[in-house]
Design an enzyme around this catalytic site. Structure first.
Site, PDB file in Angstrom:
ATOM      1  N   ARG A  89     -21.174  89.293  45.418  1.00  0.00           N
ATOM      2  CA  ARG A  89     -21.041  90.771  45.368  1.00  0.00           C
ATOM      3  C   ARG A  89     -21.944  91.601  45.666  1.00  0.00           C
ATOM      4  O   ARG A  89     -21.735  92.679  46.350  1.00  0.00           O
ATOM      5  CB  ARG A  89     -21.206  90.884  43.682  1.00  0.00           C
ATOM      6  CG  ARG A  89     -19.749  90.753  42.934  1.00  0.00           C
ATOM      7  CD  ARG A  89     -20.071  89.994  41.472  1.00  0.00           C
ATOM      8  NE  ARG A  89     -20.615  88.926  41.916  1.00  0.00           N
ATOM      9  CZ  ARG A  89     -19.835  87.624  41.872  1.00  0.00           C
ATOM     10  NH1 ARG A  89     -18.682  87.797  41.637  1.00  0.00           N
ATOM     11  NH2 ARG A  89     -20.315  86.474  42.100  1.00  0.00           N
ATOM     12  N   THR A  90     -23.315  91.700  45.671  1.00  0.00           N
ATOM     13  CA  THR A  90     -24.197  92.358  46.121  1.00  0.00           C
ATOM     14  C   THR A  90     -24.351  92.484  47.671  1.00  0.00           C
ATOM     15  O   THR A  90     -24.428  93.736  48.276  1.00  0.00           O
ATOM     16  CB  THR A  90     -25.703  91.959  45.538  1.00  0.00           C
ATOM     17  OG1 THR A  90     -25.657  91.794  44.187  1.00  0.00           O
ATOM     18  CG2 THR A  90     -26.501  92.989  45.725  1.00  0.00           C
ATOM     19  N   LYS A 118     -38.779  78.601  62.774  1.00  0.00           N
ATOM     20  CA  LYS A 118     -39.924  78.385  63.569  1.00  0.00           C
ATOM     21  C   LYS A 118     -41.217  78.789  62.998  1.00  0.00           C
ATOM     22  O   LYS A 118     -42.033  78.458  63.659  1.00  0.00           O
ATOM     23  CB  LYS A 118     -39.612  79.134  64.831  1.00  0.00           C
ATOM     24  CG  LYS A 118     -38.213  78.499  65.619  1.00  0.00           C
ATOM     25  CD  LYS A 118     -38.165  79.511  66.710  1.00  0.00           C
ATOM     26  CE  LYS A 118     -37.149  80.602  66.686  1.00  0.00           C
ATOM     27  NZ  LYS A 118     -36.913  81.440  67.989  1.00  0.00           N
ATOM     28  N   ARG A 139     -32.517  90.934  49.470  1.00  0.00           N
ATOM     29  CA  ARG A 139     -32.708  90.140  48.261  1.00  0.00           C
ATOM     30  C   ARG A 139     -33.528  88.835  48.487  1.00  0.00           C
ATOM     31  O   ARG A 139     -33.412  88.216  49.411  1.00  0.00           O
ATOM     32  CB  ARG A 139     -31.104  89.463  47.913  1.00  0.00           C
ATOM     33  CG  ARG A 139     -31.395  88.315  47.036  1.00  0.00           C
ATOM     34  CD  ARG A 139     -29.685  87.894  46.455  1.00  0.00           C
ATOM     35  NE  ARG A 139     -29.418  89.016  45.661  1.00  0.00           N
ATOM     36  CZ  ARG A 139     -28.243  88.855  44.773  1.00  0.00           C
ATOM     37  NH1 ARG A 139     -27.588  87.707  44.734  1.00  0.00           N
ATOM     38  NH2 ARG A 139     -27.831  89.666  43.915  1.00  0.00           N
ATOM     39  N   HIS A 172     -33.449  94.117  39.551  1.00  0.00           N
ATOM     40  CA  HIS A 172     -32.097  94.093  40.271  1.00  0.00           C
ATOM     41  C   HIS A 172     -31.433  95.669  40.173  1.00  0.00           C
ATOM     42  O   HIS A 172     -30.525  95.936  39.411  1.00  0.00           O
ATOM     43  CB  HIS A 172     -31.062  93.120  39.731  1.00  0.00           C
ATOM     44  CG  HIS A 172     -29.935  92.930  40.790  1.00  0.00           C
ATOM     45  ND1 HIS A 172     -29.347  93.675  42.125  1.00  0.00           N
ATOM     46  CD2 HIS A 172     -29.095  91.857  40.716  1.00  0.00           C
ATOM     47  CE1 HIS A 172     -28.612  93.311  42.457  1.00  0.00           C
ATOM     48  NE2 HIS A 172     -28.158  92.135  41.638  1.00  0.00           N
TER      49      HIS A 172
HETATM   50  N1   CP Z   1     -24.255  90.436  40.134  1.00  0.00           N
HETATM   51  C1   CP Z   1     -24.808  89.829  41.388  1.00  0.00           C
HETATM   52  O1   CP Z   1     -25.995  89.901  41.963  1.00  0.00           O
HETATM   53  O2   CP Z   1     -23.807  89.080  41.932  1.00  0.00           O
HETATM   54  P1   CP Z   1     -24.112  88.286  43.433  1.00  0.00           P
HETATM   55  O3   CP Z   1     -25.624  87.198  43.036  1.00  0.00           O
HETATM   56  O4   CP Z   1     -22.914  87.552  43.591  1.00  0.00           O
HETATM   57  O5   CP Z   1     -24.520  89.399  44.343  1.00  0.00           O
END
Ligand code: CP
Length: 358
Positions: A89-90, A118, A139, A172
């Site tokens: 999703r993110t 590397k 992320r 998040h």
């Molecule tokens: N809610 C969320 O962060 O989903 P993903 O891990 O699929 O990005």
């Protein structure tokens, strides 16, 4: 105006999250973040502005002419999606948000396919991305990496904004934005979000979405927070300390069904066993009472909502999926709109999009 170029990394790192906020804001002084790293950067006024911008973008996008206008807004920008942790999703909603705004994107989703394989450091990788792109959406399993990179890039010859798309067990922030946007929309014709009761359930110890959303909810008046979890996975003190300091009413519980009776929103989360310190540690915890099914649905208020950041395992039974109170599918799509709003605002296009003729 505070700037990351005026403060040493060690001094910045030692500040409280609230004290860091002005260093991360846009230089234009409109209050909007330049780097988006944690929920503490958003007050109610900013949330209202972002929700309004997201509504505006989704409306404009309904017509072909409007969609083509949106595609021109940031057609001169490129964004790097650097995801060294799994995501559906993110990743995809940021990608779609960029596409809506005409941003060209690149991505690394597995460090094994980049020169990190590397032996290049993450710091050098991110510095490399900044040579080619105008924004990094990242992320990482490493708590604090996005923050360090924001400082590094702001002090480099190629400063570009960083959006934290999930950092360790910590924060998040864009998930919390889409959660707030979903709550605001869910209650907009029903008296609003103030005065509501939000129940969090599941792995509250290691769920970064819970930490970020719990903080954002403190921007609303008299929102009560209830934390339902096995005792091994209950909400950590750093979250409740903030609630206590802000005078927010909260309670902890081990009884989901009871909590659901009083809930306006139930926010389910999965067990985050990827953070287990020993293999199978989570599996030894009895989580059987922390699942939302037909019996919980039966006691949920008629205008209550069920949310989940997703992905889910079995913590929401699929028999709930078609109930009009199940908000998790809409929540996912809301993520695309609010992320488009945040990206447009980060680049200073809030006013022009709000006031365009579409
Ligand atoms: N809610 C969320 O962060 O989903 P993903 O891990 O699929 O990005």
């Amino acid at each position: 105006m505070a700037s990351l170029t005026d403060i040493a990394w060690s001094d910045f790192a030692a500040l409280s999250l609230e004290a860091k906020r002005p260093y991360l804001a846009r230089r234009e002084g409109d209050g909007m973040p330049y780097h988006t790293l944690f929920a503490q950067q958003f007050d109610r006024a900013l949330l209202v502005r972002l929700c309004a911008l997201a509504n505006r973008i989704r409306f404009i996008n309904k017509s072909k002419e409007g969609a083509l206008y949106l595609k021109s807004v940031l057609a001169h920008k490129r964004a790097m999606l650097y995801f060294s942790q799994p995501s559906s999703r993110t990743f995809l909603s940021h990608l779609a948000a960029c596409q809506i705004l005409g941003i060209t994107t690149g991505s690394v989703r597995d460090a094994a396919t980049s020169s990190e394989f590397k032996g290049e450091s993450k710091e050098d990788s991110i510095r490399t991305f900044s040579s080619y792109f105008d924004m990094i959406i990242m992320r990482s399993p490493e708590q604090g990496l996005a923050e360090k990179m924001a400082w590094e890039l702001s002090n480099s010859s190629r400063p570009i904004p960083i959006l934290n798309a999930g950092s360790g067990k910590d924060q998040h922030p864009t998930q919390a934005l889409l959660d707030i946007y979903t709550l605001v929309r869910s209650f907009e014709n029903k008296g609003g979000l103030d005065g509501r009761t939000v129940v969090f359930c599941g792995d509250l110890l290691r769920g970064r979405t819970v930490r970020s959303l719990s903080y954002l909810l403190t921007n609303f008046r008299d929102v009560r927070q209830v934390f339902v979890a096995p005792k091994e996975l209950q909400v950590p003190a750093d979250v409740t300390d903030i609630l206590t300091a802000k005078g927010v009413s909260y309670s902890v519980s081990g009884n989901l069904r009871e909590a659901v009776r009083d809930a306006d929103a139930v926010y389910m989360t999965r067990i985050q066993d990827e953070w287990d310190s020993s293999k199978g540690a989570s599996a030894r915890i009895d989580t059987s009472h922390f699942k939302f099914g037909a019996e919980e649905l039966a006691v949920l208020k008629p205008d209550g909502v069920i949310m989940h950041p997703l992905p889910r395992r079995d913590e929401i039974a699929t028999c709930c999926d078609h109930d009009p109170r199940a908000m998790y599918w809409r929540q996912m799509r809301n993520g695309m709109w609010i992320r488009a709003a945040l990206i447009a605002a980060t680049f200073g296009f809030e006013e022009s999009v709000m006031n365009c003729g579409y």
